[in-house]
Design a protein around this motif. Sequence first.
Motif, PDB file in Angstrom:
ATOM      1  N   ASP A   1      18.234  28.667  95.193  1.00  0.00           N
ATOM      2  CA  ASP A   1      19.468  28.993  95.913  1.00  0.00           C
ATOM      3  C   ASP A   1      20.524  29.484  94.928  1.00  0.00           C
ATOM      4  N   PRO A   2      20.301  30.662  94.321  1.00  0.00           N
ATOM      5  CA  PRO A   2      21.325  31.177  93.397  1.00  0.00           C
ATOM      6  C   PRO A   2      22.595  31.532  94.165  1.00  0.00           C
ATOM      7  N   GLN A   3      23.724  31.159  93.623  1.00  0.00           N
ATOM      8  CA  GLN A   3      25.006  31.435  94.273  1.00  0.00           C
ATOM      9  C   GLN A   3      25.932  32.134  93.284  1.00  0.00           C
ATOM     10  N   PRO A   4      25.668  33.423  93.018  1.00  0.00           N
ATOM     11  CA  PRO A   4      26.520  34.143  92.078  1.00  0.00           C
ATOM     12  C   PRO A   4      27.873  34.456  92.700  1.00  0.00           C
ATOM     13  N   PRO A   5      28.889  34.699  91.882  1.00  0.00           N
ATOM     14  CA  PRO A   5      30.169  35.143  92.448  1.00  0.00           C
ATOM     15  C   PRO A   5      30.011  36.504  93.096  1.00  0.00           C
ATOM     16  N   ASN A   6      30.716  36.728  94.204  1.00  0.00           N
ATOM     17  CA  ASN A   6      30.658  38.043  94.840  1.00  0.00           C
ATOM     18  C   ASN A   6      31.530  39.021  94.054  1.00  0.00           C
ATOM     19  N   PRO A   7      31.488  40.333  94.356  1.00  0.00           N
ATOM     20  CA  PRO A   7      32.258  41.305  93.567  1.00  0.00           C
ATOM     21  C   PRO A   7      33.750  41.000  93.492  1.00  0.00           C
ATOM     22  N   ALA A   8      34.338  40.517  94.603  1.00  0.00           N
ATOM     23  CA  ALA A   8      35.770  40.208  94.574  1.00  0.00           C
ATOM     24  C   ALA A   8      36.054  39.026  93.635  1.00  0.00           C
ATOM     25  N   GLU A   9      35.190  38.004  93.684  1.00  0.00           N
ATOM     26  CA  GLU A   9      35.376  36.860  92.790  1.00  0.00           C
ATOM     27  C   GLU A   9      35.132  37.259  91.337  1.00  0.00           C
ATOM     28  N   ALA A  10      34.144  38.143  91.115  1.00  0.00           N
ATOM     29  CA  ALA A  10      33.890  38.615  89.749  1.00  0.00           C
ATOM     30  C   ALA A  10      35.105  39.336  89.192  1.00  0.00           C
ATOM     31  N   ALA A  11      35.773  40.122  90.035  1.00  0.00           N
ATOM     32  CA  ALA A  11      36.978  40.826  89.582  1.00  0.00           C
ATOM     33  C   ALA A  11      38.081  39.839  89.206  1.00  0.00           C
ATOM     34  N   ARG A  12      38.260  38.790  89.998  1.00  0.00           N
ATOM     35  CA  ARG A  12      39.279  37.791  89.697  1.00  0.00           C
ATOM     36  C   ARG A  12      38.947  37.048  88.407  1.00  0.00           C
ATOM     37  N   ILE A  13      37.660  36.722  88.214  1.00  0.00           N
ATOM     38  CA  ILE A  13      37.246  36.018  86.998  1.00  0.00           C
ATOM     39  C   ILE A  13      37.514  36.868  85.768  1.00  0.00           C
ATOM     40  N   ILE A  14      37.137  38.146  85.832  1.00  0.00           N
ATOM     41  CA  ILE A  14      37.338  39.044  84.687  1.00  0.00           C
ATOM     42  C   ILE A  14      38.822  39.194  84.371  1.00  0.00           C
ATOM     43  N   ASN A  15      39.649  39.417  85.392  1.00  0.00           N
ATOM     44  CA  ASN A  15      41.078  39.610  85.153  1.00  0.00           C
ATOM     45  C   ASN A  15      41.728  38.367  84.565  1.00  0.00           C
ATOM     46  N   LYS A  16      41.315  37.182  85.043  1.00  0.00           N
ATOM     47  CA  LYS A  16      41.886  35.941  84.518  1.00  0.00           C
ATOM     48  C   LYS A  16      41.423  35.708  83.086  1.00  0.00           C
TER      49      LYS A  16
ATOM     50  N   ARG B   1      40.584  26.870  88.237  1.00  0.00           N
ATOM     51  CA  ARG B   1      41.952  27.373  88.436  1.00  0.00           C
ATOM     52  C   ARG B   1      41.992  28.480  89.483  1.00  0.00           C
ATOM     53  N   LEU B   2      40.917  29.263  89.578  1.00  0.00           N
ATOM     54  CA  LEU B   2      40.866  30.343  90.565  1.00  0.00           C
ATOM     55  C   LEU B   2      40.388  29.869  91.924  1.00  0.00           C
ATOM     56  N   GLY B   3      39.964  28.607  92.024  1.00  0.00           N
ATOM     57  CA  GLY B   3      39.454  28.104  93.290  1.00  0.00           C
ATOM     58  C   GLY B   3      38.070  28.636  93.618  1.00  0.00           C
ATOM     59  N   ILE B   4      37.273  28.989  92.593  1.00  0.00           N
ATOM     60  CA  ILE B   4      35.933  29.538  92.786  1.00  0.00           C
ATOM     61  C   ILE B   4      34.913  28.495  92.343  1.00  0.00           C
ATOM     62  N   ASP B   5      33.933  28.238  93.181  1.00  0.00           N
ATOM     63  CA  ASP B   5      32.862  27.294  92.848  1.00  0.00           C
ATOM     64  C   ASP B   5      31.811  28.050  92.043  1.00  0.00           C
ATOM     65  N   SER B   6      31.886  27.959  90.729  1.00  0.00           N
ATOM     66  CA  SER B   6      30.985  28.729  89.880  1.00  0.00           C
ATOM     67  C   SER B   6      30.800  28.011  88.551  1.00  0.00           C
ATOM     68  N   HIS B   7      29.730  28.359  87.839  1.00  0.00           N
ATOM     69  CA  HIS B   7      29.465  27.849  86.497  1.00  0.00           C
ATOM     70  C   HIS B   7      28.952  29.008  85.655  1.00  0.00           C
ATOM     71  N   ILE B   8      28.886  28.816  84.340  1.00  0.00           N
ATOM     72  CA  ILE B   8      28.587  29.923  83.436  1.00  0.00           C
ATOM     73  C   ILE B   8      27.208  30.512  83.716  1.00  0.00           C
ATOM     74  N   HIS B   9      26.238  29.692  84.121  1.00  0.00           N
ATOM     75  CA  HIS B   9      24.894  30.218  84.386  1.00  0.00           C
ATOM     76  C   HIS B   9      24.881  31.125  85.612  1.00  0.00           C
ATOM     77  N   ALA B  10      25.889  30.977  86.491  1.00  0.00           N
ATOM     78  CA  ALA B  10      25.949  31.823  87.683  1.00  0.00           C
ATOM     79  C   ALA B  10      26.172  33.285  87.324  1.00  0.00           C
ATOM     80  N   LEU B  11      26.681  33.563  86.115  1.00  0.00           N
ATOM     81  CA  LEU B  11      26.858  34.954  85.709  1.00  0.00           C
ATOM     82  C   LEU B  11      25.510  35.634  85.493  1.00  0.00           C
ATOM     83  N   ARG B  12      24.470  34.875  85.109  1.00  0.00           N
ATOM     84  CA  ARG B  12      23.113  35.437  85.063  1.00  0.00           C
ATOM     85  C   ARG B  12      22.656  35.793  86.477  1.00  0.00           C
ATOM     86  N   HIS B  13      22.960  34.911  87.432  1.00  0.00           N
ATOM     87  CA  HIS B  13      22.616  35.202  88.820  1.00  0.00           C
ATOM     88  C   HIS B  13      23.375  36.432  89.310  1.00  0.00           C
TER      89      HIS B  13
END
Length: 459
Positions: free
Chosen positions: A143-158, A284-296
């Motif tokens: 059950d990989p749960q990667p950030p969606n494109p909008a969340e990825a944009a917020r993560i990168i900008n932060k 801080r961004l309110g996103i449920d994610s971890h570093i390994h999710a970036l591989r996903h």
Amino acid sequence: MDERRNPCTRATLDQLLDRWLEVADIEATTRMGYVNKLNKHVRPVLGNLPVGRLDAETLESFYASLRRCRDWCGGKAYVKHRVEGEHTCTAKCRPHVCKPLSASSVRQIHWILSGALSRAVRWRWIAVNPAGQAEPPAPPHPDPQPPNPAEAARIINKAWRDPDWGALVWLAMTTGARRGELCALRWQHLDLDAGVLTLRRSAYLDEHGELREKDTKTHQQRRVALDPETIEVLRELRGRYLDRLAQLGADADTADYVFSPEPDNSRGYRPDTITQRYGRLATRLGIDSHIHALRHYSATELINAGVDVRTVAGRLGHGGGGTTTLRVYAAWLSESDQRAAGTLAARMPPRPVTPTQGIVSTSPYQAIAAGLREQIANGQLRPGDQLPAVAELATALGVSVGTAHRGVALLAAEGLVRVVRGRRATVAQPRLKNSPDGSGDNLLQGAEHRPVPRQSAHL
């Protein structure tokens, strides 16, 4: 003899495990994981049991108790004290609450015991491996749960508030490298002229908490193609590294680390530091994610773009010719590695610029974003309206689909549109000055005052 009432040894499971760990050829990090699970879950319960007394029923009952409670409470209520011995209980001494051990951890314990008992059969300590007759828990469904494109944009900008940290997060997204591989990356592993990154080593912490390096997880080095934008990110990162060395009066060394907490890049990051820092960023961004999710994220975006599984598996370092990739991500199409790098670059959110970079506002995707932004500002597109499909925008404006996608992603990063994978983007509701995210502006009213779309994430 058939019922094993007279085994060849009276050794206990503890003695077998000690002997097995002495002779087993196991990688350092794998060994630490084995020892931790054995000491925490197996030895306290089964350690004193003679090896000849182990059977399938005993093991399956043990697995069932772990799935009920990892502390083997047996359903009895008790107080879990913070310290041992006589003491005055504080708020930290709380009633025990049962927490089951995950099915994947129980399966790992089963295979550890199976390996040790197989060696016991080979040594003729016992005649039959009881773990071979026991049934472990079913494997968990991927059950990989990667950030969606909008969340990825917020993560990168932060993350880009610290450009060096932003570069690490960017590279994790574009290459799908593991955290240990990023921590062990050195300048000699980068060929920016050819646009190739070579992953040779991985960092880990030994049993004493010291930073060490070892081979990659699959014991093979791999070469990953880089897109032009990622190459530019790394060139800027190297420029900042050289500037720091000039201030320190030191010379550059190809053995220096690419990512480092030290000014001279003489020491790499600890893997747990990367995990904790990314976790705090996502929280801080309110996103449920971890570093390994970036591989996903990297794998999911490549497969959604039509890149074949073998190429994706090669970039991620999955063994088995793509079996793991297929099992987890379930996709099938055909492209090349260079195509993979270019495709992912087109799907990445726009890279924020640092204050020292020049401001350029003539890129095609920025022009697309500016046109849509103007339609939103003057009311032609209202909150809830669907934007034209990315393919329609690309055809109408004579640009690639990737360029049109980046234009929409830029508006998503600004909060003007809402993007959900598998659906058309829609105009977002305006955020007022007292909006919960603290943006401080009504985005619809202030859109026409933004001087540079690419800089908007920082202003």
